[in-house]
Design an enzyme around this catalytic site. Structure first.
Site, PDB file in Angstrom:
ATOM      1  N   THR A 143       0.808  -1.221   0.000  1.00  0.00           N
ATOM      2  CA  THR A 143       0.000   0.000   0.000  1.00  0.00           C
ATOM      3  C   THR A 143       0.844   1.276   0.000  1.00  0.00           C
ATOM      4  OG1 THR A 143      -1.663  -1.222   1.225  1.00  0.00           O
ATOM      5  CG2 THR A 143      -1.875   1.168   1.243  1.00  0.00           C
ATOM      6  N   ALA A 147      -2.170   4.539  -3.586  1.00  0.00           N
ATOM      7  CA  ALA A 147      -2.516   3.235  -4.152  1.00  0.00           C
ATOM      8  C   ALA A 147      -2.842   2.242  -3.048  1.00  0.00           C
ATOM      9  CB  ALA A 147      -1.363   2.692  -5.001  1.00  0.00           C
ATOM     10  N   GLU A 399      -6.013  -6.885   3.413  1.00  0.00           N
ATOM     11  CA  GLU A 399      -6.022  -8.052   2.496  1.00  0.00           C
ATOM     12  C   GLU A 399      -7.171  -7.973   1.499  1.00  0.00           C
ATOM     13  OE1 GLU A 399      -2.819  -9.155   3.293  1.00  0.00           O
ATOM     14  OE2 GLU A 399      -3.671 -11.006   2.522  1.00  0.00           O
TER      15      GLU A 399
HETATM   16  C1  LIG Z   1      -4.224  -1.628  10.208  1.00  0.00           C
HETATM   17  C2  LIG Z   1      -3.862  -1.803   8.799  1.00  0.00           C
HETATM   18  C3  LIG Z   1      -2.873  -2.687   8.449  1.00  0.00           C
HETATM   19  C4  LIG Z   1      -2.493  -2.840   7.124  1.00  0.00           C
HETATM   20  N1  LIG Z   1      -1.460  -3.674   6.818  1.00  0.00           N
HETATM   21  C5  LIG Z   1      -0.972  -3.667   5.559  1.00  0.00           C
HETATM   22  C6  LIG Z   1       0.212  -4.370   5.226  1.00  0.00           C
HETATM   23  O1  LIG Z   1       0.800  -5.042   6.072  1.00  0.00           O
HETATM   24  N2  LIG Z   1       0.712  -4.280   3.996  1.00  0.00           N
HETATM   25  C7  LIG Z   1       0.088  -3.543   3.020  1.00  0.00           C
HETATM   26  O2  LIG Z   1       0.582  -3.497   1.904  1.00  0.00           O
HETATM   27  N3  LIG Z   1      -1.073  -2.884   3.276  1.00  0.00           N
HETATM   28  C8  LIG Z   1      -1.600  -2.917   4.522  1.00  0.00           C
HETATM   29  N4  LIG Z   1      -2.752  -2.228   4.816  1.00  0.00           N
HETATM   30  C9  LIG Z   1      -3.408  -1.495   3.751  1.00  0.00           C
HETATM   31  C10 LIG Z   1      -4.757  -2.066   3.326  1.00  0.00           C
HETATM   32  O3  LIG Z   1      -4.565  -3.255   2.627  1.00  0.00           O
HETATM   33  C11 LIG Z   1      -5.471  -0.983   2.507  1.00  0.00           C
HETATM   34  O4  LIG Z   1      -5.842   0.024   3.402  1.00  0.00           O
HETATM   35  C12 LIG Z   1      -6.659  -1.511   1.787  1.00  0.00           C
HETATM   36  O5  LIG Z   1      -6.239  -2.340   0.742  1.00  0.00           O
HETATM   37  C13 LIG Z   1      -7.540  -0.408   1.204  1.00  0.00           C
HETATM   38  O6  LIG Z   1      -6.820   0.565   0.544  1.00  0.00           O
HETATM   39  P1  LIG Z   1      -7.084   2.099   0.877  1.00  0.00           P
HETATM   40  O7  LIG Z   1      -6.988   2.240   2.320  1.00  0.00           O
HETATM   41  O8  LIG Z   1      -6.186   2.927   0.044  1.00  0.00           O
HETATM   42  O9  LIG Z   1      -8.573   2.346   0.435  1.00  0.00           O
HETATM   43  P2  LIG Z   1      -9.090   2.675  -1.041  1.00  0.00           P
HETATM   44  O10 LIG Z   1      -8.477   1.756  -2.006  1.00  0.00           O
HETATM   45  O11 LIG Z   1      -8.952   4.127  -1.275  1.00  0.00           O
HETATM   46  O12 LIG Z   1     -10.618   2.317  -0.863  1.00  0.00           O
HETATM   47  C14 LIG Z   1     -11.569   3.215  -0.310  1.00  0.00           C
HETATM   48  C15 LIG Z   1     -12.958   2.590  -0.479  1.00  0.00           C
HETATM   49  O13 LIG Z   1     -13.238   2.407  -1.873  1.00  0.00           O
HETATM   50  C16 LIG Z   1     -13.561   1.060  -2.133  1.00  0.00           C
HETATM   51  N5  LIG Z   1     -13.060   0.693  -3.469  1.00  0.00           N
HETATM   52  C17 LIG Z   1     -11.819   0.821  -3.950  1.00  0.00           C
HETATM   53  N6  LIG Z   1     -11.744   0.338  -5.209  1.00  0.00           N
HETATM   54  C18 LIG Z   1     -12.965  -0.122  -5.524  1.00  0.00           C
HETATM   55  C19 LIG Z   1     -13.538  -0.759  -6.673  1.00  0.00           C
HETATM   56  N7  LIG Z   1     -12.828  -1.049  -7.780  1.00  0.00           N
HETATM   57  N8  LIG Z   1     -14.839  -1.065  -6.638  1.00  0.00           N
HETATM   58  C20 LIG Z   1     -15.588  -0.806  -5.541  1.00  0.00           C
HETATM   59  N9  LIG Z   1     -15.122  -0.209  -4.434  1.00  0.00           N
HETATM   60  C21 LIG Z   1     -13.823   0.114  -4.416  1.00  0.00           C
HETATM   61  C22 LIG Z   1     -12.881   0.279  -1.023  1.00  0.00           C
HETATM   62  O14 LIG Z   1     -13.509  -0.966  -0.813  1.00  0.00           O
HETATM   63  C23 LIG Z   1     -13.065   1.210   0.153  1.00  0.00           C
HETATM   64  O15 LIG Z   1     -14.344   1.033   0.676  1.00  0.00           O
HETATM   65  C24 LIG Z   1      -3.159  -2.099   6.126  1.00  0.00           C
HETATM   66  C25 LIG Z   1      -4.186  -1.231   6.472  1.00  0.00           C
HETATM   67  C26 LIG Z   1      -4.532  -1.073   7.789  1.00  0.00           C
HETATM   68  C27 LIG Z   1      -5.621  -0.095   8.124  1.00  0.00           C
END
Ligand SMILES: Cc1cc2nc3c(=O)[nH]c(=O)nc-3n(C[C@H](O)[C@H](O)[C@H](O)COP(=O)(O)OP(=O)(O)OC[C@H]3O[C@@H](n4cnc5c(N)ncnc54)[C@H](O)[C@@H]3O)c2cc1C
Lengths: 422, 365
Positions: A143, A147, A399
């Site tokens: 992340t 992205a 995930e």
């Molecule tokens: C506590 C914590 C631990 C984490 N650990 C890790 C880690 O170890 N390694 C790592 O790489 N990442 C990690 N993450 C990141 C996590 O995987 C991401 O936060 C998650 O994938 C969502 O990305 P974003 O936060 O940018 O949300 P966004 O991608 O901006 O999404 C925002 C909203 O839009 C929705 N959305 C996005 N795209 C679409 C689509 N095509 N269709 C419909 N809805 C959509 C999403 O479901 C969400 O509701 C962690 C996050 C947290 C909070």
């Protein structure tokens, strides 16, 4: 083997021990670490490391078959259950405290990425450390601020310096679970690593995405921030910046050449197929904790759930409890099916994502309901129900969010590509 | 160990049932529903698959052994074709399976060969009562012991094929417990409504009210003899039959609406390419899987005589009834206005879907 639901012996045998660990080492400290964010639970880390060594498990990452660990030919015939064991252990630990589970030493998502995308030599080279003297961590960095769900749009770049035959990485990663313990060199910890996803050819899109193993303490790499969170506060969530970070050539997982294929991206996706049911299992552990707590409180107050009655004769509380049990049991079976498929090397992208969709729903619904039904007892910080409510929510976010996993499921059942359904 | 692989025999059976479900039941379903009649040939063809026969040991005229797991696999697959047809094919099980599970040796010897050795014949059972708070464990129909005979009093509803039935297995409340009684249709005091039940679905099936006015049943006809029967596993098997039929119907609705969504265009794309539709489909598929696995586990527990098999079957049943309502409703939604028209089957499945919550007693695995 025919359809069967007998808990495998190796799983049944460890359940009691894990329950004791959960109660003694996790539950008793849950509140303290929830209220002292960013303190490190050294007792737990050291205890778990010693215990896992004694039990002969060096890492929570499943062992590759035939990597020399047990040359026991006779055992070959028995059905493989490594992922099933792992899912059950994770569920049991998360029942104790899902934040603590994330601080269990071992490879975590970092090792899972090496498992899924690395060559056999790379697995041997990077994963051996988890069985050594000191507890050791690894993390996975996908992340970025720009992205999240859209992993293909990561900006972190890796360029090959042909003179030194090293990769040079630049970028900013956020939300790295265990990033601090994996990268920062603590006295009490062994040398960990982070797996960083970067592009070796941005014009190639997904085909250019690769994962790099970066050893703890590598110059140019810094932990720049630790997040303050809604829940799972004992688990550190780090931002990591990479400025001209140099990485040996053979630390690239899988193939170093950009073909027209999307193998690099598929490597990331293969990691998720393997880890999604495990994350689902962790969410269900929290949900079970909450539901059991609710049932205990109801029993204390003389409320009996009368199983077997038709719906129309049940009280509202009975209906809620019964519905939660249905959700929890069926969600668990979906996890077991997904990991059983992984153990038997059946393609499980659909089942894996379905189990995550279901666990994300069930984990949040159950913990929210439990707080509601318990009223002031649920809302009070005297008990852990309110904490589990906060902890469980993460299951539906990392995930792959619930929406992203629905997309994966939908594409599978509709036979659509990412282009057909965005 | 955990395993999700049906045996080869089970797979062959499921394939055979699937062929029948798709090529026969599904094809006949709409006309049967509209004309209030199932073709006799259709039912006998289903009977020849030998589901019940294969669940009864050779000693009683069958050629196999009962397995609830095989039962849920088969019922799901058949209900994928059509629910009414499935219930008709399986009606004799309502009479035979409880006898197999809870009957005395004499009862098994006497009745099982009769039911299974010939063509499909309307042996049936009467459990459901016409009351909003109907509870299989708290029946209003009573049995009282008098002079070595039982007297049955009350009224039963939704009794499949009662009019033509040779024998009925009537469930009644004996001192607070549900017990079964084998009653010939022409027993004095037993009367059957002239008209069929008129329900929201299952119009292809002849179902009747059955009145019991001091019907005398000899002690030997009490299921399980003098000591009676344990109703719990029988009820669990009924609930699992309803639950697996619910999964079959839901799966039919899911597949149909999924295929439709891949064809239908709106705003320049297939509607399946819109997340609002795609996410519904993903959730339908996920919930179908959840229910199916719970059914499998409950059935396996039943076969293993696990302590909590009955509770698990209850949970599977309760969950499946909700799931089927949700999935069949969404199938109609995905077809839009066309889903509301009786040319498509989804509206029928939605009517089926609402029923599973009250279908305990219409089938048994
Ligand atoms: C506590 C914590 C631990 C984490 N650990 C890790 C880690 O170890 N390694 C790592 O790489 N990442 C990690 N993450 C990141 C996590 O995987 C991401 O936060 C998650 O994938 C969502 O990305 P974003 O936060 O940018 O949300 P966004 O991608 O901006 O999404 C925002 C909203 O839009 C929705 N959305 C996005 N795209 C679409 C689509 N095509 N269709 C419909 N809805 C959509 C999403 O479901 C969400 O509701 C962690 C996050 C947290 C909070």
């Amino acid at each position: 083997m025919p359809i069967e639901f007998e808990t495998p012996k190796p799983i049944a045998q460890t359940q009691f021990v894990l329950k004791t660990v959960a109660e003694e080492m996790m539950r008793s400290k849950s509140r303290y670490f929830d209220e002292h964010e960013h303190e490190i639970p050294w007792d737990y880390i050291e205890f778990m490391h010693t215990a896992m060594k004694a039990m002969g498990v060096g890492s929570l990452a499943p062992k590759e078959k035939g990597n020399g660990h047990d040359g026991d030919e006779k055992k070959e015939k028995r059905p493989p259950i490594a992922y099933q064991v792992l899912a059950s252990q994770i569920e049991a630990l998360a029942w104790g405290d899902v934040g603590f589970y994330l601080v269990t030493p071992g490879g975590g998502l970092g090792a899972a990425a090496v498992q899924a995308a690395g060559t056999p030599e790379q697995r041997a080279k990077f994963l051996a450390r988890f069985a050594e003297e000191k507890p050791t961590f690894a993390a996975m960095c996908m992340t970025e601020a720009g992205a999240g769900s859209d992993t293909a749009s990561i900006r972190t770049r890796a360029i090959l310096d042909e003179k030194t035959n090293e990769w040079v990485l630049n970028g900013e990663k956020i939300f790295v679970t265990g990033g601090d313990k994996s990268f920062t060199e603590y006295e009490k910890l062994g040398k960990g690593f982070i797996v960083v996803w970067a592009s070796i050819d941005p014009s190639a899109g997904r085909a250019g995405m690769r994962a790099f193993v970066i050893e703890a303490g590598t110059p140019g790499v810094r932990v720049t921030k630790l997040e303050h969170k809604l829940g799972i506060r004992v688990s550190d969530t780090a931002s990591i910046s990479l400025v001209d970070a140099r990485v040996p050539f053979d630390h690239i997982l899988g193939s170093p050449t950009v073909e027209k294929t999307t193998t690099g991206f598929k490597g990331a996706m293969a990691t998720f197929d393997a880890t999604r049911p495990l994350v689902a299992a962790s969410g269900l552990g929290v949900a079970r904790a909450a539901l059991e707590f609710l049932k205990e409180k109801l029993t204390e107050h003389g409320v009996q759930v009368r199983y077997g009655l038709p719906r129309q004769k049940l009280t509202n509380i009975e209906r809620e409890v019964i519905d939660m049990e249905i959700m929890l049991k069926s969600a668990w079976l979906m996890v077991i099916k997904a990991v059983w498929m992984a153990d038997n090397r059946k393609p499980n992208a659909l089942e894996s994502s379905m189990s995550k969709v279901k666990a994300g729903d069930v984990g949040t619904k159950i913990t929210q309901k439990v707080v509601e039904i318990l009223g002031p007892l649920g809302y009070s910080r005297e008990f852990l129900a309110e904490k589990w409510f906060r902890d469980a929510k993460i299951t539906d976010i990392y995930e792959g969010t619930g929406q992203i996993n629905r997309l994966v499921v939908a594409r599978q059942i509709l036979d659509y590509s990412g282009k057909d359904l965005r | 160990m955990y395993s999700f692989d049906p045996t080869e025999e089970q797979q062959m059976l499921v394939e055979a049932v699937n062929k029948y479900a798709v090529n026969d039941l599904r094809v006949a379903a709409r006309d049967a529903e509209e004309n209030h009649e199932l073709p006799g040939k259709l039912v006998s063809k289903g009977w020849e698959l030998g589901l019940l026969q294969a669940s009864i040991p050779e000693a009683y005229g069958g050629f196999g052994e009962r397995s609830a797991v095989t039962g849920v696999l088969a019922v799901e697959e058949m209900a994928f074709g059509d629910l009414a047809g499935t219930l008709a094919v399986m009606t004799p099980s309502l009479f035979a399976t409880p006898i197999l599970l809870a009957g005395t040796e004499e009862q098994k010897q006497e009745y099982l060969p009769k039911v299974i050795e010939g063509d499909w014949a309307p042996y049936t059972a009467a459990l459901i009562e016409y009351a909003f708070d109907f509870d299989p464990n708290d029946l209003k129909t009573t049995a009282t012991l008098r002079d070595e005979e039982y007297l049955l009093n009350g009224e039963k509803a939704f009794v499949l094929f009662a009019k033509d039935a040779e024998m009925l297995l009537v469930y009644a409340n004996l001192d607070g417990k549900t017990q079964g009684f084998i009653v010939p249709r022409d027993a004095a005091g037993l009367s059957i409504s002239d008209e069929c039940e008129k329900l929201m679905s299952l119009n292809a099936l002849p179902m009747y009210r059955v009145k019991l006015d001091s019907v005398k049943v000899p002690a030997a006809n009490r299921l399980g003899g003098a000591s009676g029967m344990d109703f719990e596993p029988v009820l669990a098997s009924m609930r699992l039959a309803a639950a697996s039929a619910a999964v079959g119907v839901a799966n039919a609705a899911f597949e149909y609406s999924k295929n439709y969504a891949k064809e239908r265009e709106a705003f320049g794309v297939k509607i399946a390419q819109k997340q609002a539709i795609a996410f519904m489909l993903a959730e339908m598929r996920t919930e179908i899987e959840a229910s199916r696995l719970l059914n499998w586990e409950a059935a396996w527990k039943l076969d293993q005589n696990h302590d909590d098999a009955a509770t698990e079957a209850y949970l599977a049943f309760t969950g499946a009834a909700d799931m089927a309502m949700m999935v069949t409703d969404r199938a109609v939604q995905i077809l839009g206005g066309h889903g509301y028209i009786r040319e498509h089957p989804v509206e029928m499945w939605m009517r089926n879907g609402r029923g599973f919550a009250m279908f305990t007693g219409l089938a048994i695995v």
